[in-house]
Design a protein around this motif. Structure first.
Motif, PDB file in Angstrom:
ATOM      1  N   ALA A  42       0.786  -1.249   0.104  1.00 62.61           N
ATOM      2  CA  ALA A  42      -0.010   0.060   0.132  1.00 62.61           C
ATOM      3  C   ALA A  42       0.716   1.259  -0.052  1.00 62.61           C
ATOM      4  CB  ALA A  42      -1.010  -0.165   1.244  1.00 62.61           C
ATOM      5  N   ALA A  43       2.070   1.075   0.780  1.00 60.28           N
ATOM      6  CA  ALA A  43       2.799   2.254   0.652  1.00 60.28           C
ATOM      7  C   ALA A  43       3.577   2.666  -0.563  1.00 60.28           C
ATOM      8  CB  ALA A  43       3.948   2.005   1.872  1.00 60.28           C
ATOM      9  N   ALA A  44       3.856   1.534  -1.130  1.00 60.74           N
ATOM     10  CA  ALA A  44       4.620   1.819  -2.759  1.00 60.74           C
ATOM     11  C   ALA A  44       3.608   1.991  -3.470  1.00 60.74           C
ATOM     12  CB  ALA A  44       5.147   0.216  -2.949  1.00 60.74           C
ATOM     13  N   ARG A  45       2.176   1.723  -3.420  1.00 66.52           N
ATOM     14  CA  ARG A  45       1.098   2.244  -4.282  1.00 66.52           C
ATOM     15  C   ARG A  45       0.986   3.640  -4.251  1.00 66.52           C
ATOM     16  NH1 ARG A  45      -2.341  -1.128  -2.404  1.00 66.52           N
ATOM     17  NH2 ARG A  45      -1.554  -2.854  -3.320  1.00 66.52           N
ATOM     18  N   VAL A  46       1.092   4.120  -2.953  1.00 67.14           N
ATOM     19  CA  VAL A  46       1.034   5.627  -2.851  1.00 67.14           C
ATOM     20  C   VAL A  46       2.110   6.468  -3.562  1.00 67.14           C
ATOM     21  CG1 VAL A  46       1.130   7.641  -1.209  1.00 67.14           C
ATOM     22  CG2 VAL A  46      -0.110   5.401  -0.843  1.00 67.14           C
ATOM     23  N   ILE A  47       3.351   6.050  -3.692  1.00 64.49           N
ATOM     24  CA  ILE A  47       4.438   6.468  -4.360  1.00 64.49           C
ATOM     25  C   ILE A  47       4.081   6.457  -5.915  1.00 64.49           C
ATOM     26  CG2 ILE A  47       6.898   6.350  -4.654  1.00 64.49           C
ATOM     27  CD1 ILE A  47       7.123   5.469  -1.777  1.00 64.49           C
ATOM     28  N   ALA A  48       3.609   5.207  -6.263  1.00 65.45           N
ATOM     29  CA  ALA A  48       3.491   4.606  -7.698  1.00 65.45           C
ATOM     30  C   ALA A  48       2.456   5.924  -8.325  1.00 65.45           C
ATOM     31  CB  ALA A  48       2.957   3.451  -7.951  1.00 65.45           C
ATOM     32  N   SER A  49       1.411   6.070  -7.325  1.00 65.52           N
ATOM     33  CA  SER A  49       0.412   7.048  -8.003  1.00 65.52           C
ATOM     34  C   SER A  49       0.744   8.535  -8.172  1.00 65.52           C
ATOM     35  CB  SER A  49      -0.728   7.130  -7.066  1.00 65.52           C
ATOM     36  OG  SER A  49      -0.623   7.481  -5.756  1.00 65.52           O
ATOM     37  N   SER A  50       1.766   8.808  -7.358  1.00 67.11           N
ATOM     38  CA  SER A  50       2.558  10.142  -7.326  1.00 67.11           C
ATOM     39  C   SER A  50       3.497  10.539  -8.370  1.00 67.11           C
ATOM     40  CB  SER A  50       3.069  10.532  -6.147  1.00 67.11           C
ATOM     41  OG  SER A  50       2.096  10.519  -4.659  1.00 67.11           O
ATOM     42  N   ALA A  51       4.157   9.205  -8.673  1.00 63.53           N
ATOM     43  CA  ALA A  51       5.077   9.003  -9.522  1.00 63.53           C
ATOM     44  C   ALA A  51       4.482   9.029 -11.081  1.00 63.53           C
ATOM     45  CB  ALA A  51       6.168   7.992  -9.791  1.00 63.53           C
ATOM     46  N   GLU A  52       3.360   8.492 -11.236  1.00 63.07           N
ATOM     47  CA  GLU A  52       2.687   8.486 -12.593  1.00 63.07           C
ATOM     48  C   GLU A  52       2.338   9.875 -13.198  1.00 63.07           C
ATOM     49  OE1 GLU A  52      -1.455   6.643 -14.541  1.00 63.07           O
ATOM     50  OE2 GLU A  52      -1.185   6.679 -12.347  1.00 63.07           O
ATOM     51  N   GLU A  53       2.037  10.871 -12.356  1.00 53.76           N
ATOM     52  CA  GLU A  53       1.790  12.187 -12.823  1.00 53.76           C
ATOM     53  C   GLU A  53       3.322  12.727 -13.768  1.00 53.76           C
ATOM     54  OE1 GLU A  53       0.846  14.700  -9.729  1.00 53.76           O
ATOM     55  OE2 GLU A  53      -0.978  13.518  -9.253  1.00 53.76           O
ATOM     56  N   HIS A  54       4.515  12.022 -13.140  1.00 53.57           N
ATOM     57  CA  HIS A  54       5.704  12.667 -13.650  1.00 53.57           C
ATOM     58  C   HIS A  54       6.193  11.716 -14.828  1.00 53.57           C
ATOM     59  CE1 HIS A  54       9.807  13.814 -14.212  1.00 53.57           C
ATOM     60  NE2 HIS A  54      10.364  12.808 -13.922  1.00 53.57           N
ATOM     61  N   LEU A  55       5.830  10.515 -14.755  1.00 49.95           N
ATOM     62  CA  LEU A  55       6.436   9.719 -15.618  1.00 49.95           C
ATOM     63  C   LEU A  55       5.396   9.735 -16.842  1.00 49.95           C
ATOM     64  CD1 LEU A  55       7.881   6.596 -13.688  1.00 49.95           C
ATOM     65  CD2 LEU A  55       9.087   8.588 -14.625  1.00 49.95           C
ATOM     66  N   SER A  56       4.326   9.776 -16.759  1.00 49.88           N
ATOM     67  CA  SER A  56       3.258   9.731 -17.884  1.00 49.88           C
ATOM     68  C   SER A  56       2.871  11.089 -18.340  1.00 49.88           C
ATOM     69  CB  SER A  56       2.099   8.898 -17.229  1.00 49.88           C
ATOM     70  OG  SER A  56       2.046   7.618 -16.975  1.00 49.88           O
ATOM     71  N   HIS A 120      17.086 -11.112   4.362  1.00 45.45           N
ATOM     72  CA  HIS A 120      18.080 -10.403   5.072  1.00 45.45           C
ATOM     73  C   HIS A 120      17.329  -9.145   5.956  1.00 45.45           C
ATOM     74  CE1 HIS A 120      20.796 -12.676   2.369  1.00 45.45           C
ATOM     75  NE2 HIS A 120      20.163 -11.966   1.306  1.00 45.45           N
ATOM     76  N   GLY A 121      16.110  -9.350   6.606  1.00 46.43           N
ATOM     77  CA  GLY A 121      15.676  -8.699   7.585  1.00 46.43           C
ATOM     78  C   GLY A 121      14.890  -7.360   6.756  1.00 46.43           C
ATOM     79  N   ARG A 122      14.712  -7.476   5.556  1.00 47.12           N
ATOM     80  CA  ARG A 122      13.723  -6.502   4.859  1.00 47.12           C
ATOM     81  C   ARG A 122      12.752  -7.355   3.981  1.00 47.12           C
ATOM     82  NH1 ARG A 122      17.228  -3.721   0.083  1.00 47.12           N
ATOM     83  NH2 ARG A 122      17.702  -5.494  -1.273  1.00 47.12           N
ATOM     84  N   LEU A 123      11.744  -6.540   3.651  1.00 50.41           N
ATOM     85  CA  LEU A 123      10.745  -7.023   2.606  1.00 50.41           C
ATOM     86  C   LEU A 123      10.908  -5.888   1.295  1.00 50.41           C
ATOM     87  CD1 LEU A 123       8.003  -8.866   1.926  1.00 50.41           C
ATOM     88  CD2 LEU A 123       6.857  -6.867   2.823  1.00 50.41           C
ATOM     89  N   LEU A 124      10.778  -6.458   0.094  1.00 52.73           N
ATOM     90  CA  LEU A 124      10.730  -5.833  -1.177  1.00 52.73           C
ATOM     91  C   LEU A 124       9.417  -5.826  -1.644  1.00 52.73           C
ATOM     92  CD1 LEU A 124      14.215  -6.622  -2.631  1.00 52.73           C
ATOM     93  CD2 LEU A 124      13.851  -4.596  -1.296  1.00 52.73           C
ATOM     94  N   ALA A 125       8.935  -4.553  -1.979  1.00 53.17           N
ATOM     95  CA  ALA A 125       7.534  -4.525  -2.516  1.00 53.17           C
ATOM     96  C   ALA A 125       7.581  -3.804  -3.845  1.00 53.17           C
ATOM     97  CB  ALA A 125       6.536  -3.958  -1.539  1.00 53.17           C
ATOM     98  N   VAL A 139       7.832   1.373  -8.851  1.00 52.71           N
ATOM     99  CA  VAL A 139       8.398   1.951  -7.410  1.00 52.71           C
ATOM    100  C   VAL A 139       8.661   0.462  -6.707  1.00 52.71           C
ATOM    101  CG1 VAL A 139       7.665   2.811  -5.325  1.00 52.71           C
ATOM    102  CG2 VAL A 139       6.585   3.766  -7.476  1.00 52.71           C
ATOM    103  N   VAL A 140       9.810   0.489  -6.208  1.00 56.78           N
ATOM    104  CA  VAL A 140      10.357  -0.543  -5.382  1.00 56.78           C
ATOM    105  C   VAL A 140      10.335   0.079  -4.065  1.00 56.78           C
ATOM    106  CG1 VAL A 140      12.113  -2.186  -4.952  1.00 56.78           C
ATOM    107  CG2 VAL A 140      11.396  -1.803  -7.268  1.00 56.78           C
ATOM    108  N   LEU A 141       9.875  -0.772  -2.830  1.00 55.30           N
ATOM    109  CA  LEU A 141       9.876  -0.252  -1.615  1.00 55.30           C
ATOM    110  C   LEU A 141      10.509  -1.256  -0.586  1.00 55.30           C
ATOM    111  CD1 LEU A 141       7.553   2.132   0.232  1.00 55.30           C
ATOM    112  CD2 LEU A 141       8.109  -0.128   1.393  1.00 55.30           C
ATOM    113  N   ALA A 142      11.506  -0.834   0.069  1.00 55.14           N
ATOM    114  CA  ALA A 142      12.260  -1.760   0.933  1.00 55.14           C
ATOM    115  C   ALA A 142      11.803  -1.313   2.518  1.00 55.14           C
ATOM    116  CB  ALA A 142      13.697  -1.734   0.860  1.00 55.14           C
ATOM    117  N   ARG A 143      11.334  -2.317   2.940  1.00 58.88           N
ATOM    118  CA  ARG A 143      10.816  -2.082   4.703  1.00 58.88           C
ATOM    119  C   ARG A 143      11.231  -3.175   5.721  1.00 58.88           C
ATOM    120  NH1 ARG A 143       4.639  -0.850   5.958  1.00 58.88           N
ATOM    121  NH2 ARG A 143       5.337   1.456   4.885  1.00 58.88           N
TER     122      ARG A 143
END
Length: 448
Positions: A42-56, A120-125, A139-143
């Motif tokens: 969900a956090a990665a999805r928020v960044i993706a929706s914001s990045a779409e305005e710039h990339l598209s 290795h102690g993190r999750l990649l979304a 968008v790749v998010l590491a938590r």
């Protein structure tokens, strides 16, 4: 027994808790992992929706930078990749283009939805920017999974604590249960050992324990009381017999000694006296045998019409009563049959009538009557003779209880044993106006 009960209950408790707690722990773990992944995506999805305005739309990167700043503030590391796989923007902790990240970016750009890896102690979304089938970026998010591991550890700790508390509670309950069951049995065992060693007055305390154990203890106490009464009864019989036989035997021996030294003129008189003592001994032995048979009687009840038997026995004894000038009558009302052993009522009435005929003077009256009173048949033998004192009535049903009796002193003891063995009751009362009344309450016969 206590140890076996505790071990059995503890084993059962551990198995039940393990069967419930372990699956619960794994279910909580899976749920936490799923919730953690959903939040990261969900956090990665928020960044993706914001990045779409710039990339598209080629809009300024203001919204995208703000979303990345929020992710960094939350402790995440994120990067935005364009359609060529190049980094368009990233948080200060840039997600390096490792092989794992490259694979995520490549799969997402081709329209697939890869499973977020957790190593290795993190999750990649990874989330596509724009259309899922034709993304314009990724968008790749590491938590960090530290918070996830902490929550899972706390959950397992709580489960372990609850399981340990359950086992401890089970141990406490099982120990108390084992003692609750075992203590009266131990007391019963100790009492039985004491009873076997000859302490006949020992009784088990009927306190605590399951109802079955309390019933067992009560039954044991009843058995012990009956055993004590039986043994004391036998001792009493031996003492009574020894006492009662000593006098006629001494008298018989004296008369035989006199007969051996007496002259011919005194021999018939001494011989007659010796024969009287022999007859007295015979009556005494017959009475003791009758008591013994009565005490050993275990009757099988049959239907007995009390009015008919009473009338019959009065007819049998009437000639002797007339010979002694005694008025003997029967006044019996018809009633349902009583439950008595075969011939027991005849023995009871014969003894009562014999005692009454010996006790009353010439011209006296003896009346036998019977009627139904509630669920009993009441039979009475009423005379207007000299009666008995209260002290004599209390001892009348004991062997040789009446030292003034003309016979063996066993008649009323036989009557009492036969009546009580059949579930009835007997008591002696004063006759109004003088005399003695024997009152018998006999049980009704009921078809089974």
């Amino acid at each position: 027994m206590t140890r076996r009960i505790v071990l059995a209950l503890l084993t059962l408790t551990v198995l039940v808790i393990a069967a419930a707690a372990v699956p619960l722990g794994f279910a909580i773990t899976d749920r936490e992992h799923l919730a953690f992944r959903d939040k990261a995506q969900a956090a990665a999805r928020v960044i993706a929706s914001s990045a779409e305005e710039h990339l598209s739309d080629r809009e300024p990167t203001t919204a995208m930078d703000a979303a990345l700043a929020e992710a960094a503030k939350a402790g995440d590391c994120a990067a935005v990749y364009d359609a060529g796989g190049r980094v368009a923007a990233a948080t200060p902790c840039l997600v390096a283009r490792s092989g794992e990240v490259a694979d995520l970016v490549g799969e997402t750009l081709t329209g697939r939805e890869p499973e977020p890896p957790e190593k290795h102690g993190r999750l990649l979304a990874a989330e596509p920017v724009g259309s899922f089938r034709q993304p314009v970026g990724v968008v790749v998010l590491a938590r960090s999974t530290d918070s996830l591991d902490t929550r899972i550890t706390i959950a397992w700790a709580w489960i372990g604590l609850v399981a340990a508390a359950g086992v401890a509670a089970s141990a406490l309950v099982s120990v108390r249960l084992a003692r609750w069951v075992g203590r009266p049995l131990t007391t019963l065992d100790t009492t039985a050992r004491s009873l076997g060693e000859g302490r006949l007055g020992e009784r088990a305390a009927v306190v605590g324990g399951p109802p079955e154990v309390r019933r067992l203890t009560a039954t044991f106490n009843t058995m012990a009381a009956r055993t004590e009464a039986l043994i004391h009864g036998h001792r009493t019989v031996v003492a009574d017999v020894s006492h009662q036989l000593r006098t006629p035997l001494a008298a018989l021996r004296l008369r035989l000694d006199l007969l051996a030294t007496a002259g011919p003129e005194n021999a018939p008189e001494l011989l007659a006296s010796a024969q009287e003592e022999v007859a007295r001994l015979s009556r005494l032995v017959d009475g003791l045998l009758a008591v013994a048979r009565a005490e050993q009687a275990v009757p099988t009840p049959v239907a007995v019409h009390v009015d008919e038997v009473a009338t019959d026995r009065v007819a049998v004894w009437e000639p002797l009563a007339q010979e002694r000038g005694i008025h003997l009558t029967a006044r019996c009302r018809p009633a349902p049959p009583a439950a008595l052993g075969p011939d027991h009522l005849e023995q009871v009435l014969d003894n009562l009538l014999a005692n009454a005929l010996d006790a009353v003077p010439n011209g006296a009256t003896i009346t036998v009557d019977s009627c139904q009173v509630a669920d009993r048949i009441r039979l009475r033998v009423v005379d207007d003779g000299p009666g008995m004192t209260s002290e004599a009535r209390e001892k009348a049903f004991h062997r040789f209880g009446n030292p003034k009796a003309r016979g063996s002193g066993l008649g009323l003891a036989i009557v009492h044993r036969l009546v009580t063995a059949n579930g009835g009751g007997i008591r002696l009362e004063d006759t109004p106006g003088g005399g003695l009344t024997a009152v018998l309450d006999l049980p009704l016969f009921r078809d089974r």
